[in-house]
Design a protein around this motif. Structure first.
Motif, PDB file in Angstrom:
ATOM      1  N   SER A 136       4.098   9.055  10.502  1.00 39.63           N
ATOM      2  CA  SER A 136       4.805   8.167   9.574  1.00 39.63           C
ATOM      3  C   SER A 136       4.116   6.814   9.496  1.00 39.63           C
ATOM      4  CB  SER A 136       6.258   7.980  10.011  1.00 39.63           C
ATOM      5  OG  SER A 136       6.920   9.214  10.084  1.00 39.63           O
ATOM      6  N   ILE A 137       3.701   6.310  10.645  1.00 41.01           N
ATOM      7  CA  ILE A 137       2.991   5.027  10.686  1.00 41.01           C
ATOM      8  C   ILE A 137       1.698   5.122   9.876  1.00 41.01           C
ATOM      9  CG2 ILE A 137       1.828   3.358  12.204  1.00 41.01           C
ATOM     10  CD1 ILE A 137       4.931   3.428  12.467  1.00 41.01           C
ATOM     11  N   PHE A 182       8.080  11.623   7.638  1.00 41.56           N
ATOM     12  CA  PHE A 182       9.299  10.922   8.025  1.00 41.56           C
ATOM     13  C   PHE A 182      10.440  11.928   8.249  1.00 41.56           C
ATOM     14  CE2 PHE A 182       6.652   8.001   5.738  1.00 41.56           C
ATOM     15  CZ  PHE A 182       6.786   6.801   6.406  1.00 41.56           C
ATOM     16  N   ASP A 227       4.539  12.131   0.569  1.00 39.73           N
ATOM     17  CA  ASP A 227       4.419  11.077   1.575  1.00 39.73           C
ATOM     18  C   ASP A 227       5.632  11.034   2.505  1.00 39.73           C
ATOM     19  OD1 ASP A 227       1.955  10.078   0.662  1.00 39.73           O
ATOM     20  OD2 ASP A 227       2.926   8.717  -0.759  1.00 39.73           O
ATOM     21  N   THR A 228       6.784  11.488   2.032  1.00 40.99           N
ATOM     22  CA  THR A 228       8.003  11.420   2.848  1.00 40.99           C
ATOM     23  C   THR A 228       8.045  12.507   3.920  1.00 40.99           C
ATOM     24  OG1 THR A 228       9.383  12.833   1.420  1.00 40.99           O
ATOM     25  CG2 THR A 228       9.307  10.480   0.884  1.00 40.99           C
ATOM     26  N   ASP A 277      10.464   6.719  10.921  1.00 39.41           N
ATOM     27  CA  ASP A 277       9.158   6.093  11.123  1.00 39.41           C
ATOM     28  C   ASP A 277       8.858   5.854  12.604  1.00 39.41           C
ATOM     29  OD1 ASP A 277      10.897   3.980  11.561  1.00 39.41           O
ATOM     30  OD2 ASP A 277      10.124   2.752   9.908  1.00 39.41           O
ATOM     31  N   TYR A 313       2.495   4.684   6.234  1.00 41.57           N
ATOM     32  CA  TYR A 313       2.681   3.261   5.929  1.00 41.57           C
ATOM     33  C   TYR A 313       1.328   2.556   5.793  1.00 41.57           C
ATOM     34  CZ  TYR A 313       7.737   3.039   7.158  1.00 41.57           C
ATOM     35  OH  TYR A 313       9.088   3.171   7.210  1.00 41.57           O
ATOM     36  N   GLU A 314       0.429   2.795   6.742  1.00 40.99           N
ATOM     37  CA  GLU A 314      -0.876   2.133   6.719  1.00 40.99           C
ATOM     38  C   GLU A 314      -1.679   2.530   5.485  1.00 40.99           C
ATOM     39  OE1 GLU A 314      -1.465   1.578  11.548  1.00 40.99           O
ATOM     40  OE2 GLU A 314      -2.270   3.385  10.578  1.00 40.99           O
ATOM     41  N   LEU A 361       6.772   5.586  -2.259  1.00 46.08           N
ATOM     42  CA  LEU A 361       6.122   6.748  -1.654  1.00 46.08           C
ATOM     43  C   LEU A 361       6.440   7.998  -2.464  1.00 46.08           C
ATOM     44  CD1 LEU A 361       6.150   4.631   0.701  1.00 46.08           C
ATOM     45  CD2 LEU A 361       6.201   6.590   2.227  1.00 46.08           C
ATOM     46  N   LYS A 412      -0.483   3.668   2.580  1.00 54.39           N
ATOM     47  CA  LYS A 412       0.144   3.117   1.378  1.00 54.39           C
ATOM     48  C   LYS A 412      -0.111   1.617   1.259  1.00 54.39           C
ATOM     49  CE  LYS A 412       2.100   5.074  -1.334  1.00 54.39           C
ATOM     50  NZ  LYS A 412       1.605   5.766  -2.531  1.00 54.39           N
ATOM     51  N   LEU A 413      -0.079   0.895   2.395  1.00 54.27           N
ATOM     52  CA  LEU A 413      -0.380  -0.535   2.354  1.00 54.27           C
ATOM     53  C   LEU A 413      -1.814  -0.777   1.907  1.00 54.27           C
ATOM     54  CD1 LEU A 413       1.523  -1.882   5.465  1.00 54.27           C
ATOM     55  CD2 LEU A 413       1.836  -2.578   3.085  1.00 54.27           C
ATOM     56  N   LEU A 415      12.443   5.896   0.883  1.00 45.19           N
ATOM     57  CA  LEU A 415      10.981   5.886   0.834  1.00 45.19           C
ATOM     58  C   LEU A 415      10.470   6.010  -0.595  1.00 45.19           C
ATOM     59  CD1 LEU A 415      10.328   8.075   3.980  1.00 45.19           C
ATOM     60  CD2 LEU A 415       9.835   5.623   3.747  1.00 45.19           C
TER      61      LEU A 415
END
Length: 132
Positions: A82-83, A65, A61-62, A77, A86-87, A57, A89-90, A52
């Motif tokens: 965790s999802i 997870f 952020d980890t 994830d 991801y959202e 990340l 960070k994207l 990660l």
């Protein structure tokens, strides 16, 4: 396993593992002799953290997870938290790309304007001589 073996198997240093422990990402029970006693689940957790981080990340952020792995899931994830990371960070990456695309468009416009004013721009050599 002891910390040195975990570090070797996870491809990191004992110092990093101690830091992860200090940050609450690793929790190793102590053996009777006071040594940390790591198991296979710790190898998976460290691998997850390192993967990660390589993806951009932060250690914080980890955390979701690692918590997901601790709760018994096969993958870090597999949990909603965790999802959400991801959202988030994207969205951050998309915002960064938008800013970069704006800068790129501005530079392209400036280049086009400069080329239109002077189709054969002068060049400056390393010793500051000007050619036309």
């Amino acid at each position: 396993m002891r910390i040195g073996e975990l570090a070797r198997r996870a491809g990191t240093t004992t110092r990093a593992l101690r830091f992860y422990e200090a940050q609450g990402l690793l929790d190793a029970p102590r053996a009777a002799n006071g040594y940390r006693d790591y198991g296979e689940e710790h190898v998976r957790m460290v691998a997850e953290i390192r993967t990660l981080q390589a993806a951009g990340l932060s250690l914080d952020d980890t955390r979701p997870f690692v918590d997901c792995l601790r709760s018994g899931h096969e993958a870090g994830d597999s949990c909603a938290d965790s999802i959400e990371v991801y959202e988030r960070k994207l969205a951050e990456v998309d915002a960064c790309l938008d800013r970069l695309n704006s800068v790129r468009a501005d530079l392209l416009a400036k280049l086009a304007a400069a080329m239109a004013r002077q189709p054969d721009p002068c060049r400056v050599t390393q010793n500051q001589e000007t050619r036309t």
